[in-house]
Design a protein around this motif. Structure first.
Motif: not given
Length: 79
Positions: A12-34
């Motif tokens: 998320a380098r070069g991005l500013y609020c709220p973009e990093p957290v918005m991307l994080l919210h989407n990306r965390i769904n691609d990660v398996a629990p744990g």
């Protein structure tokens, strides 16, 4: 766990609020629990926003580091 031990990365380098957290919210769904997501960011507001994101959504903030021009976060996805 070191900063180089992770399963998935979000750049998320070069991005500013709220973009990093918005991307994080989407990306965390691609990660398996744990599993671990590493976030790289340059926006200082992530030092406030990412820990709150983890707290409210039940993810574990394993590590938070700040270098001269970058913020690194290791987040273990919750259930």
């Amino acid at each position: 766990m070191g900063a180089d031990e992770f399963d998935v990365e979000l750049d998320a380098r070069g991005l500013y609020c709220p973009e990093p957290v918005m991307l994080l919210h989407n990306r965390i769904n691609d990660v398996a629990p744990g599993r671990v997501l590493r976030v790289r960011a340059t926006d200082p507001s992530t030092t406030r926003d990412i820990p709150r994101f983890c707290q409210f959504l039940g993810h574990e903030l394993i590590n938070q580091q700040e270098t001269d021009d970058e913020y690194l976060y290791l987040i273990r996805r919750g259930e």
